[in-house]
Design a protein around this motif. Sequence first.
Motif, PDB file in Angstrom:
ATOM      1  N   PRO A  36       0.807  -1.239   0.000  1.00  0.00           N
ATOM      2  CA  PRO A  36       0.000   0.000   0.000  1.00  0.00           C
ATOM      3  C   PRO A  36       0.833   1.278   0.000  1.00  0.00           C
ATOM      4  O   PRO A  36       0.337   2.335  -0.391  1.00  0.00           O
ATOM      5  CB  PRO A  36      -0.830  -0.115   1.286  1.00  0.00           C
ATOM      6  CG  PRO A  36      -0.099  -1.078   2.135  1.00  0.00           C
ATOM      7  CD  PRO A  36       0.570  -2.046   1.201  1.00  0.00           C
ATOM      8  N   TYR A  37       2.093   1.219   0.415  1.00  0.00           N
ATOM      9  CA  TYR A  37       2.947   2.399   0.462  1.00  0.00           C
ATOM     10  C   TYR A  37       3.902   2.486  -0.736  1.00  0.00           C
ATOM     11  O   TYR A  37       4.846   3.291  -0.704  1.00  0.00           O
ATOM     12  CB  TYR A  37       3.759   2.410   1.768  1.00  0.00           C
ATOM     13  CG  TYR A  37       2.919   2.666   2.983  1.00  0.00           C
ATOM     14  CD1 TYR A  37       2.558   3.944   3.353  1.00  0.00           C
ATOM     15  CD2 TYR A  37       2.473   1.604   3.769  1.00  0.00           C
ATOM     16  CE1 TYR A  37       1.765   4.170   4.469  1.00  0.00           C
ATOM     17  CE2 TYR A  37       1.689   1.814   4.884  1.00  0.00           C
ATOM     18  CZ  TYR A  37       1.351   3.109   5.229  1.00  0.00           C
ATOM     19  OH  TYR A  37       0.564   3.322   6.341  1.00  0.00           O
ATOM     20  N   GLU A  61      -7.043   9.212   1.258  1.00  0.00           N
ATOM     21  CA  GLU A  61      -8.017   8.542   2.108  1.00  0.00           C
ATOM     22  C   GLU A  61      -9.212   9.469   2.307  1.00  0.00           C
ATOM     23  O   GLU A  61      -9.062  10.551   2.912  1.00  0.00           O
ATOM     24  CB  GLU A  61      -7.401   8.176   3.475  1.00  0.00           C
ATOM     25  CG  GLU A  61      -6.281   7.153   3.374  1.00  0.00           C
ATOM     26  CD  GLU A  61      -5.592   6.918   4.700  1.00  0.00           C
ATOM     27  OE1 GLU A  61      -5.930   7.664   5.669  1.00  0.00           O
ATOM     28  OE2 GLU A  61      -4.739   6.030   4.775  1.00  0.00           O
ATOM     29  N   GLU A  62     -10.364   9.075   1.768  1.00  0.00           N
ATOM     30  CA  GLU A  62     -11.617   9.824   1.898  1.00  0.00           C
ATOM     31  C   GLU A  62     -11.492  11.265   1.379  1.00  0.00           C
ATOM     32  O   GLU A  62     -11.949  12.227   2.006  1.00  0.00           O
ATOM     33  CB  GLU A  62     -12.088   9.829   3.363  1.00  0.00           C
ATOM     34  CG  GLU A  62     -12.390   8.447   3.893  1.00  0.00           C
ATOM     35  CD  GLU A  62     -12.832   8.479   5.338  1.00  0.00           C
ATOM     36  OE1 GLU A  62     -12.822   9.602   5.919  1.00  0.00           O
ATOM     37  OE2 GLU A  62     -13.164   7.422   5.890  1.00  0.00           O
ATOM     38  N   THR A  86      -0.443  15.832   6.382  1.00  0.00           N
ATOM     39  CA  THR A  86      -1.605  16.153   5.546  1.00  0.00           C
ATOM     40  C   THR A  86      -1.258  17.303   4.602  1.00  0.00           C
ATOM     41  O   THR A  86      -0.770  18.352   5.042  1.00  0.00           O
ATOM     42  CB  THR A  86      -2.812  16.520   6.399  1.00  0.00           C
ATOM     43  OG1 THR A  86      -3.060  15.465   7.334  1.00  0.00           O
ATOM     44  CG2 THR A  86      -4.047  16.743   5.534  1.00  0.00           C
ATOM     45  N   LEU A  87      -1.517  17.108   3.310  1.00  0.00           N
ATOM     46  CA  LEU A  87      -1.197  18.114   2.291  1.00  0.00           C
ATOM     47  C   LEU A  87      -2.406  18.993   2.013  1.00  0.00           C
ATOM     48  O   LEU A  87      -3.556  18.613   2.265  1.00  0.00           O
ATOM     49  CB  LEU A  87      -0.747  17.445   0.987  1.00  0.00           C
ATOM     50  CG  LEU A  87       0.527  16.603   1.073  1.00  0.00           C
ATOM     51  CD1 LEU A  87       0.805  15.945  -0.270  1.00  0.00           C
ATOM     52  CD2 LEU A  87       1.725  17.430   1.502  1.00  0.00           C
ATOM     53  N   LYS A 119      -1.709  12.758 -10.395  1.00  0.00           N
ATOM     54  CA  LYS A 119      -2.732  11.772 -10.767  1.00  0.00           C
ATOM     55  C   LYS A 119      -3.885  11.759  -9.749  1.00  0.00           C
ATOM     56  O   LYS A 119      -5.065  11.683 -10.112  1.00  0.00           O
ATOM     57  CB  LYS A 119      -2.111  10.376 -10.870  1.00  0.00           C
ATOM     58  CG  LYS A 119      -1.248  10.170 -12.097  1.00  0.00           C
ATOM     59  CD  LYS A 119      -2.096  10.106 -13.341  1.00  0.00           C
ATOM     60  CE  LYS A 119      -1.232   9.861 -14.568  1.00  0.00           C
ATOM     61  NZ  LYS A 119      -2.051   9.874 -15.806  1.00  0.00           N
ATOM     62  N   ILE A 120      -3.528  11.817  -8.475  1.00  0.00           N
ATOM     63  CA  ILE A 120      -4.571  11.786  -7.442  1.00  0.00           C
ATOM     64  C   ILE A 120      -5.454  13.029  -7.534  1.00  0.00           C
ATOM     65  O   ILE A 120      -6.694  12.942  -7.412  1.00  0.00           O
ATOM     66  CB  ILE A 120      -3.926  11.660  -6.046  1.00  0.00           C
ATOM     67  CG1 ILE A 120      -3.298  10.275  -5.879  1.00  0.00           C
ATOM     68  CG2 ILE A 120      -4.946  11.898  -4.948  1.00  0.00           C
ATOM     69  CD1 ILE A 120      -2.429  10.133  -4.640  1.00  0.00           C
TER      70      ILE A 120
END
Length: 311
Positions: A36-37, A61-62, A86-87, A119-120
């Motif tokens: 996952p990382y 995540e969410e 957190t970005l 991409k995200i």
Amino acid sequence: MQHDEMIWQVINHQFCSYKTTIGKALSDKTHFCRHPYSVTGLCNRTSCPLANSRYATIREEEGKISLYIKTVERAHSPKNLWERITLSRNYSKALAQIDEHLAYFPKVLIHRNKQRLTKIHQYLIRMRKIELKARAGRKAKVVGIHRKIEQREERRERKALIAAKLEKSIEKELVQRLAKGAYGDIYNFPEMSYNKALDHAEEEEEVEEETESESEEEEEEGLVEYVEDLDSEEEEMEDDMEDMDYMGDGKWGKGSDDDSDESNDSSSDSDDEKPKKPKKENRRRGPRVEIEYEEEREDEQQEMVAATNDW
């Protein structure tokens, strides 16, 4: 103590639970990582999260994007191994945060994280648009992809192309056999292919005839012909000009009859002595050149001397 190279040797050559392989042949085999990382999802030395003591990745995540950093100082406690940051939702600010926290990491790893962030962000924007349309009553139509159907259609297309080539080769073979007269007078084969082949042959013949006519016209245009510059009348005028003599007092005229009679007598004697030869036509092979001769006679010289004495 963590040894990255030893861990990679074990993962690469022995066993890894996150490693998957796609493709049967050796040339088509591709190794992927399901950790996952993982940054890229590929199983190699630089992208492996287990075989690198300094590592960083980005996860969503969410709808929230976070930067995960792994350092060797926290390797003794797996509970606190990954640091979570957190970005910002703003794309430019998130890039600035990545540059700030990964200042001393390898440039390849920083570039991969920025690509993953891009991409995200893109798929989060698409998800928000779809959700807004659904809330406004315009539900977006999601089209599924059926891999088996696509593969079936690709196989059919390949077979259709092969069949088309076979039809063309059959038409050519039929035309060749008909030209040789192999079937005689009875033909039991489809008329459509025969007519198509005949039309194609006629078109080829027309194209060949057109090219031949064009080549002949080009050859005729390129021909060079040489034509005489002077006519026969002009030649006679030149001969008369050559027979003119200076008569004195600035007058010109033909020679006397005595001279012509003497020349005729001499020519007749020479003709009697020597047999006549057939005259050949004089063909000029180059440009005509005119040469003028100046003749000084004794009478003219005496007149000039007398004139100078009187003066």
